[in-house]
Design a protein around this motif. Sequence first.
Motif, short mmCIF file in Angstrom:
data_model
loop_
_atom_site.label_atom_id
_atom_site.label_comp_id
_atom_site.label_asym_id
_atom_site.label_seq_id
_atom_site.Cartn_x
_atom_site.Cartn_y
_atom_site.Cartn_z
N LEU A 12 0.83 -1.22 0.00
CA LEU A 12 0.00 0.00 0.00
C LEU A 12 0.86 1.26 0.00
N ALA A 13 1.96 1.25 0.77
CA ALA A 13 2.85 2.42 0.80
C ALA A 13 3.47 2.66 -0.56
N THR A 14 3.86 1.59 -1.23
CA THR A 14 4.43 1.72 -2.58
C THR A 14 3.39 2.24 -3.56
N ALA A 15 2.15 1.75 -3.41
CA ALA A 15 1.08 2.22 -4.30
C ALA A 15 0.79 3.70 -4.10
N VAL A 16 0.79 4.14 -2.86
CA VAL A 16 0.57 5.56 -2.58
C VAL A 16 1.69 6.41 -3.17
N LYS A 17 2.91 5.93 -3.02
CA LYS A 17 4.06 6.67 -3.53
C LYS A 17 4.02 6.78 -5.05
N ARG A 18 3.51 5.72 -5.72
CA ARG A 18 3.46 5.70 -7.17
C ARG A 18 2.05 5.94 -7.70
N SER A 19 1.21 6.61 -6.92
CA SER A 19 -0.20 6.75 -7.28
C SER A 19 -0.40 7.38 -8.66
N SER A 20 0.46 8.32 -9.01
CA SER A 20 0.30 8.98 -10.31
C SER A 20 0.70 8.08 -11.47
N LEU A 21 1.49 7.03 -11.20
CA LEU A 21 1.95 6.13 -12.26
C LEU A 21 1.16 4.83 -12.31
N LEU A 22 0.27 4.62 -11.35
CA LEU A 22 -0.48 3.36 -11.31
C LEU A 22 -1.38 3.24 -12.53
N LYS A 23 -1.36 2.07 -13.15
CA LYS A 23 -2.29 1.78 -14.22
C LYS A 23 -3.61 1.33 -13.61
N THR A 60 10.21 -3.13 -10.14
CA THR A 60 9.77 -1.85 -9.59
C THR A 60 9.45 -1.97 -8.11
N PHE A 61 8.72 -3.03 -7.73
CA PHE A 61 8.37 -3.21 -6.32
C PHE A 61 9.63 -3.41 -5.47
N ARG A 62 10.61 -4.16 -5.99
CA ARG A 62 11.86 -4.35 -5.24
C ARG A 62 12.57 -3.02 -5.05
N ARG A 63 12.61 -2.21 -6.09
CA ARG A 63 13.28 -0.92 -5.98
C ARG A 63 12.56 -0.01 -4.98
N GLU A 64 11.24 0.01 -5.03
CA GLU A 64 10.48 0.83 -4.08
C GLU A 64 10.65 0.33 -2.65
N MET A 65 10.72 -0.99 -2.48
CA MET A 65 10.94 -1.56 -1.15
C MET A 65 12.30 -1.12 -0.59
N LYS A 66 13.33 -1.12 -1.44
CA LYS A 66 14.65 -0.69 -1.00
C LYS A 66 14.63 0.77 -0.57
N GLN A 67 13.88 1.60 -1.30
CA GLN A 67 13.78 3.01 -0.93
C GLN A 67 13.03 3.18 0.38
N LEU A 68 11.99 2.37 0.58
CA LEU A 68 11.25 2.42 1.84
C LEU A 68 12.14 2.00 3.00
N GLN A 69 12.96 0.98 2.79
CA GLN A 69 13.87 0.53 3.83
C GLN A 69 14.86 1.63 4.19
N CYS A 70 15.38 2.30 3.18
CA CYS A 70 16.33 3.39 3.43
C CYS A 70 15.65 4.54 4.16
N CYS A 71 14.39 4.84 3.77
CA CYS A 71 13.65 5.92 4.42
C CYS A 71 13.37 5.61 5.88
N CYS A 72 13.22 4.32 6.20
CA CYS A 72 12.97 3.93 7.59
C CYS A 72 14.24 3.86 8.41
N GLY A 73 15.39 4.15 7.77
CA GLY A 73 16.64 4.18 8.51
C GLY A 73 17.30 2.83 8.65
N TRP A 74 16.84 1.84 7.87
CA TRP A 74 17.45 0.51 7.96
C TRP A 74 18.78 0.53 7.19
N ARG A 75 19.76 -0.15 7.71
CA ARG A 75 21.06 -0.23 7.05
C ARG A 75 21.04 -1.45 6.13
#
Length: 303
Positions: free
Chosen positions: A11-22, A268-283
């Motif tokens: 859901l977080a990934t979908a919200v982040k990419r809401s403008s690109l969702l088909k 795409t989902f893997r890349r967005e997950m990596k960005q979410l992990q980085c945003c959450c401060g995970w190393r």
Amino acid sequence: ILTILGNSAVLATAVKRSSLLKSPELLTVNLAVADIGMAISMYPLAIASAWNHAWLGGDASCIYYALMGFLFGVCSMMTLCAMAVIRFLVTNSSKSNSNRITKNTVRVVITFIWLYSLLWAILPVVGWGYYGPEPFGISCTIAWSKFHNSSNGFSFILSMFLLCTVLPALTIVACYLGIAWKVHKAYQEIQNIDRIPNAAKLEKKLTLMAVLISVGFLSSWTPYAAASFWSVFNSSDSLQPIVTLLPCLFAKSSTAYNPFIYYIFSKTFRREMKQLQCCCGWRVHFFSTDNSAENPVSMMWSG
């Protein structure tokens, strides 16, 4: 925990990419909403009852639990059915016709799915069918064992089985068989696999991902359906509690599978997950040879 974390990431990934969702991807979001809704509304009460070795609360909490399970279960099934139909229409239509499946069209379909699911979930409350405890006593569902002596209950089970299980399942199988045949014929026309367009390869990957999601859901719920229908025609005492408990737990585990399928098949989902992990401060350290951005026009998961 896996259901909530995994589907929250979807859901977080979908919200982040809401403008690109088909438009078909809205069904994937709806499936995640149904899965996380089931986990939040049902699982804490079931876990607490398991620790208590008996159902917590009375008839009201039992009806609530069963209603939520039926609502989200039918919603997931009908969402998978809609995903299969739309994938079939997209695969077997020209590009101009496939573009007619707009976001508004999918929103109407999603609204119908929720109203349809809510209608079936409310029917046992108003007198057609029954809700009751499971044979093992720590969760509630449709009271299957009451139906073999009740014409009212049996008519509900038969109607529900046909309209909420058999018909959607047959539609899913028919659509994916049609897609498989279409893809097979298309690949036969292209003798050199290196000449297959990237769009066709993406279409094949999205279809495989949607098939795995459907197979995972149907496989998870089939043992539970078999045990439940045994209870319709036979006494529930004929089955040991463990025989009824394990299919129930396996069925509810279906809510945790889909995010893993998305992660495996969607770059795409893997890349967005990596960005979410980085945003959450995970190393997190990633070793990837492909740093190129995926075409934003391509679909993220399935539809």
